[in-house]
Scaffold this motif. Sequence first.
Motif, PDB file in Angstrom:
ATOM      1  N   SER A   1      -0.357  -0.926   4.135  1.00  0.00           N
ATOM      2  CA  SER A   1      -0.813  -1.300   5.466  1.00  0.00           C
ATOM      3  C   SER A   1      -0.192  -0.378   6.492  1.00  0.00           C
ATOM      4  CB  SER A   1      -0.405  -2.746   5.753  1.00  0.00           C
ATOM      5  OG  SER A   1      -0.786  -3.124   7.052  1.00  0.00           O
ATOM      6  N   ILE A   2      -0.778  -0.356   7.698  1.00  0.00           N
ATOM      7  CA  ILE A   2      -0.154   0.364   8.804  1.00  0.00           C
ATOM      8  C   ILE A   2       0.593  -0.614   9.693  1.00  0.00           C
ATOM      9  CG2 ILE A   2      -1.771   2.287   8.776  1.00  0.00           C
ATOM     10  CD1 ILE A   2      -3.236   0.967  11.123  1.00  0.00           C
ATOM     11  N   VAL A   3       0.642  -1.866   9.272  1.00  0.00           N
ATOM     12  CA  VAL A   3       1.336  -2.912  10.012  1.00  0.00           C
ATOM     13  C   VAL A   3       2.521  -3.384   9.197  1.00  0.00           C
ATOM     14  CG1 VAL A   3       1.104  -5.219  11.010  1.00  0.00           C
ATOM     15  CG2 VAL A   3      -0.828  -3.646  11.059  1.00  0.00           C
ATOM     16  N   LYS A   4       3.682  -3.434   9.797  1.00  0.00           N
ATOM     17  CA  LYS A   4       4.860  -3.930   9.100  1.00  0.00           C
ATOM     18  C   LYS A   4       4.712  -5.444   8.937  1.00  0.00           C
ATOM     19  CE  LYS A   4       8.982  -2.199   9.733  1.00  0.00           C
ATOM     20  NZ  LYS A   4      10.256  -1.821  10.355  1.00  0.00           N
ATOM     21  N   VAL A   5       4.833  -5.925   7.716  1.00  0.00           N
ATOM     22  CA  VAL A   5       4.691  -7.358   7.437  1.00  0.00           C
ATOM     23  C   VAL A   5       6.052  -7.890   7.020  1.00  0.00           C
ATOM     24  CG1 VAL A   5       3.513  -9.092   6.034  1.00  0.00           C
ATOM     25  CG2 VAL A   5       2.308  -7.002   6.707  1.00  0.00           C
TER      26      VAL A   5
ATOM     27  N   ARG B   1      -1.312   5.479  -0.584  1.00  0.00           N
ATOM     28  CA  ARG B   1      -2.636   6.061  -0.328  1.00  0.00           C
ATOM     29  C   ARG B   1      -3.443   5.153   0.601  1.00  0.00           C
ATOM     30  NH1 ARG B   1      -2.459   7.062  -5.886  1.00  0.00           N
ATOM     31  NH2 ARG B   1      -3.918   5.354  -6.263  1.00  0.00           N
ATOM     32  N   TRP B   2      -3.376   3.844   0.383  1.00  0.00           N
ATOM     33  CA  TRP B   2      -4.122   2.903   1.205  1.00  0.00           C
ATOM     34  C   TRP B   2      -3.610   2.935   2.651  1.00  0.00           C
ATOM     35  CZ3 TRP B   2      -8.538   0.677   1.383  1.00  0.00           C
ATOM     36  CH2 TRP B   2      -8.756  -0.399   2.226  1.00  0.00           C
TER      37      TRP B   2
ATOM     38  N   ASP C   1       2.012  -3.476  -7.999  1.00  0.00           N
ATOM     39  CA  ASP C   1       3.290  -2.890  -8.398  1.00  0.00           C
ATOM     40  C   ASP C   1       3.202  -1.362  -8.429  1.00  0.00           C
ATOM     41  OD1 ASP C   1       1.628  -2.761 -10.600  1.00  0.00           O
ATOM     42  OD2 ASP C   1       3.165  -3.346 -12.044  1.00  0.00           O
ATOM     43  N   ILE C   2       2.075  -0.815  -7.979  1.00  0.00           N
ATOM     44  CA  ILE C   2       1.865   0.636  -7.972  1.00  0.00           C
ATOM     45  C   ILE C   2       2.122   1.165  -6.561  1.00  0.00           C
ATOM     46  CG2 ILE C   2       0.247   2.507  -8.472  1.00  0.00           C
ATOM     47  CD1 ILE C   2      -1.331   0.408 -10.172  1.00  0.00           C
ATOM     48  N   LYS C   3       3.304   1.692  -6.344  1.00  0.00           N
ATOM     49  CA  LYS C   3       3.709   2.156  -5.013  1.00  0.00           C
ATOM     50  C   LYS C   3       2.763   3.239  -4.473  1.00  0.00           C
ATOM     51  CE  LYS C   3       7.633   3.899  -2.430  1.00  0.00           C
ATOM     52  NZ  LYS C   3       9.025   4.329  -2.473  1.00  0.00           N
ATOM     53  N   GLU C   4       2.379   4.181  -5.315  1.00  0.00           N
ATOM     54  CA  GLU C   4       1.519   5.284  -4.877  1.00  0.00           C
ATOM     55  C   GLU C   4       0.174   4.777  -4.370  1.00  0.00           C
ATOM     56  OE1 GLU C   4       2.986   5.158  -7.941  1.00  0.00           O
ATOM     57  OE2 GLU C   4       4.632   6.515  -7.496  1.00  0.00           O
TER      58      GLU C   4
ATOM     59  N   ALA D   1      -4.329   4.543   8.353  1.00  0.00           N
ATOM     60  CA  ALA D   1      -3.824   5.270   9.521  1.00  0.00           C
ATOM     61  C   ALA D   1      -4.815   6.348   9.956  1.00  0.00           C
ATOM     62  CB  ALA D   1      -2.466   5.889   9.207  1.00  0.00           C
ATOM     63  N   LYS D   2      -5.413   7.039   8.998  1.00  0.00           N
ATOM     64  CA  LYS D   2      -6.388   8.078   9.331  1.00  0.00           C
ATOM     65  C   LYS D   2      -7.605   7.481  10.028  1.00  0.00           C
ATOM     66  CE  LYS D   2      -5.284  11.532   5.845  1.00  0.00           C
ATOM     67  NZ  LYS D   2      -5.728  12.211   4.623  1.00  0.00           N
ATOM     68  N   ILE D   3      -8.050   6.320   9.556  1.00  0.00           N
ATOM     69  CA  ILE D   3      -9.196   5.655  10.189  1.00  0.00           C
ATOM     70  C   ILE D   3      -8.861   5.302  11.629  1.00  0.00           C
ATOM     71  CG2 ILE D   3     -10.576   3.530  10.188  1.00  0.00           C
ATOM     72  CD1 ILE D   3     -10.439   3.709   7.063  1.00  0.00           C
TER      73      ILE D   3
END
Length: 110
Positions: A7-11, A40-41, A33-36, A46-48
Motif C-alpha cells: 500500500s501507499i498508506v501506512k497501516v 511491486r503493488w 508472505d511474499i515481500k517482493e 504510487a505510480k497511479i
Amino acid sequence: MILYHGSIVKVETPEIFYTEIGRDFGAAFYTTDIKEQTERWAVRKAKIANRRIVGYIQEKYQMSENKALRVFYHSATAEALSDDETGLYGQSPLYLFGLFMDEYEGNRSD
C-alpha cells in the motif's frame, strides 16, 4: 510468520473483515508472505497516484507531460511525498495537487 501488505498508506492497525465464502478479492485487507509482491503493488499504486497529479498539472498549466513530470518531481511537494514522516503518501492525488498548486503558484514569477 511475517505478513506484508502492499500500500501507499501506512497501516498501523488493520481492521479485519470477514467476507462470504467464495468471494475472493472483495473488500478486505490483503496480505501475503511474499515481500517482493507487496513492494511491486505499493510501487504500482504510487505510480497511479503520481500519474494523476502529473495529469492535473498538465491540464491546469497547459504543460507537456515531460515538463509536468519535471516540475512536479523537482517540487517540495514531491519531496515531502517521498518522506514517510509527513504522512502525505496516504493523501489523495487531488489533495496533493492542491499542495503543489499552492507551492507552484507561490514560486512563479510571471
